[in-house]
Design an enzyme around this catalytic site. Structure first.
Site, PDB file in Angstrom:
ATOM      1  N   SER A 102     -18.789  22.056 -26.994  1.00  0.00           N
ATOM      2  CA  SER A 102     -17.899  21.172 -27.752  1.00  0.00           C
ATOM      3  C   SER A 102     -16.539  21.179 -27.066  1.00  0.00           C
ATOM      4  CB  SER A 102     -17.765  21.649 -29.201  1.00  0.00           C
ATOM      5  OG  SER A 102     -18.988  21.484 -29.882  1.00  0.00           O
ATOM      6  N   LYS A 177     -18.793  14.491 -32.144  1.00  0.00           N
ATOM      7  CA  LYS A 177     -18.727  15.903 -32.521  1.00  0.00           C
ATOM      8  C   LYS A 177     -17.372  16.238 -33.140  1.00  0.00           C
ATOM      9  CE  LYS A 177     -19.677  20.198 -33.092  1.00  0.00           C
ATOM     10  NZ  LYS A 177     -20.109  21.190 -32.122  1.00  0.00           N
ATOM     11  N   LYS A 245     -10.323  25.705 -32.212  1.00  0.00           N
ATOM     12  CA  LYS A 245     -10.371  24.916 -30.980  1.00  0.00           C
ATOM     13  C   LYS A 245     -10.805  23.486 -31.270  1.00  0.00           C
ATOM     14  CE  LYS A 245     -14.045  24.905 -28.795  1.00  0.00           C
ATOM     15  NZ  LYS A 245     -15.291  24.124 -28.683  1.00  0.00           N
TER      16      LYS A 245
END
Length: 302
Positions: A102, A177, A245
């Site tokens: 990701s 995502k 993150k």
């Protein structure tokens, strides 16, 4: 070529919480899999389970048809894929790179362009479903890249997940995502606030979460996380550090296209605060602990 088990050698880079069960599911599907990760003991465990091990990215990749990378963030992808001695330096021309990390959409676009220049096909294919989804080969896989490359790689994806969708050109998988992580984080925060509200109201929490999950408030978050929340146990299936993150990716990407994400911005701050409180290594459902602190409770019962 279609990436079928009897004709395809796979190099798998990264054997973390998600990567290790994913690599093992490829073995179960009959693929020839060589793995590399920085923790040698994880590679050794993979070899004991029937896979092959490599001592470097270059060694893992040299004879592969497909390389799958599953590493923490954009800097690691840049190092492993674009760096000297990395994937693009060693994967034979005509091979396929599938990055399932990701990362930022822009990094995926840069990787795809660099791969194309070397005659290598590339897909960005981040996943959702957490550790349980990885173990059960039930991940949702959102893919960016060329349709032809996606179709050829479909058998590989089918060994890893149940919902497999091409979302558009390079970077599209990562954009979807980011939206996924926005929804998940806000959902977990809503569950966390409901849990603390119910606790402080003296309601039977188990009964309350059962009935809530049977109605419109029900969610995969409640289904997957309810038991650990009730137990106050936050063994990581996906860590607060990683969700921090990802929320940075969400807020940066949304700003770049002029999309307002006010709830996402707030939850991003709450995730960041939880890290500063020392909970970064816990599962992201530990957002409950942050709400407990804000409500005058000790998460550890003290």
């Amino acid at each position: 070529m279609a990436h079928t088990p009897d004709t395809t050698r796979i190099a798998f880079i990264g054997l973390g919480i998600m990567g290790a069960p994913m690599a093992r599911n490829l073995l179960k599907a009959g693929y020839d899999v060589t793995a590399y990760t920085r923790q040698a003991e994880k590679t050794e465990a993979f070899v004991k389970d029937g896979g092959k091990g490599a001592s470097s990215v270059a060694e893992a990749v040299r004879e592969a048809h497909v390389v799958i990378t599953m590493v923490p963030a954009s800097p690691e992808v840049a190092e492993v894929v674009l760096g000297e001695g990395g994937v693009l330096d060693n994967l034979p021309e005509g091979g396929t790179l599938i990055d399932m990390s990701s990362i930022t959409p822009q990094t995926s676009i840069e990787v795809a362009e660099a791969a194309r220049a070397k005659g290598i096909k590339a897909l960005d294919a981040p996943v959702s479903g957490g550790e349980a989804g990885a173990i059960e080969a039930a991940l949702s896989i959102m893919v960016g890249g060329e349709q032809e490359t996606f179709e050829a790689a479909k058998p590989v994806f089918e060994a890893l997940g149940k919902t497999i969708v091409r979302c558009g050109p390079a970077g599209s998988g990562q954009t979807v995502k980011a939206a996924n992580q926005l929804i998940v984080a806000v959902n977990i925060q809503a569950v966390a606030e409901a849990v603390v509200f119910l606790e402080k109201s003296g309601v039977d929490l188990t009964a309350a979460l059962d009935v809530l999950n049977g109605g419109l408030a029900g969610s995969t978050v409640l289904t997957r996380k309810k038991e650990s929340i009730l137990a106050g146990s936050y063994r990581p299936g996906f860590t607060i550090d990683l969700h921090h993150k990802d929320m940075g990716i969400v807020t940066d990407a949304a700003r770049a296209v002029g999309a307002a994400v006010p709830a996402g911005g707030l939850v991003a701050q709450l995730v960041a605060a939880l890290r500063q409180q020392g909970d970064g290594g816990l599962d992201h459902s530990a957002l409950v602990r942050g709400v407990q602190r804000l409500s005058g409770q000790s998460p550890d019962g003290g």
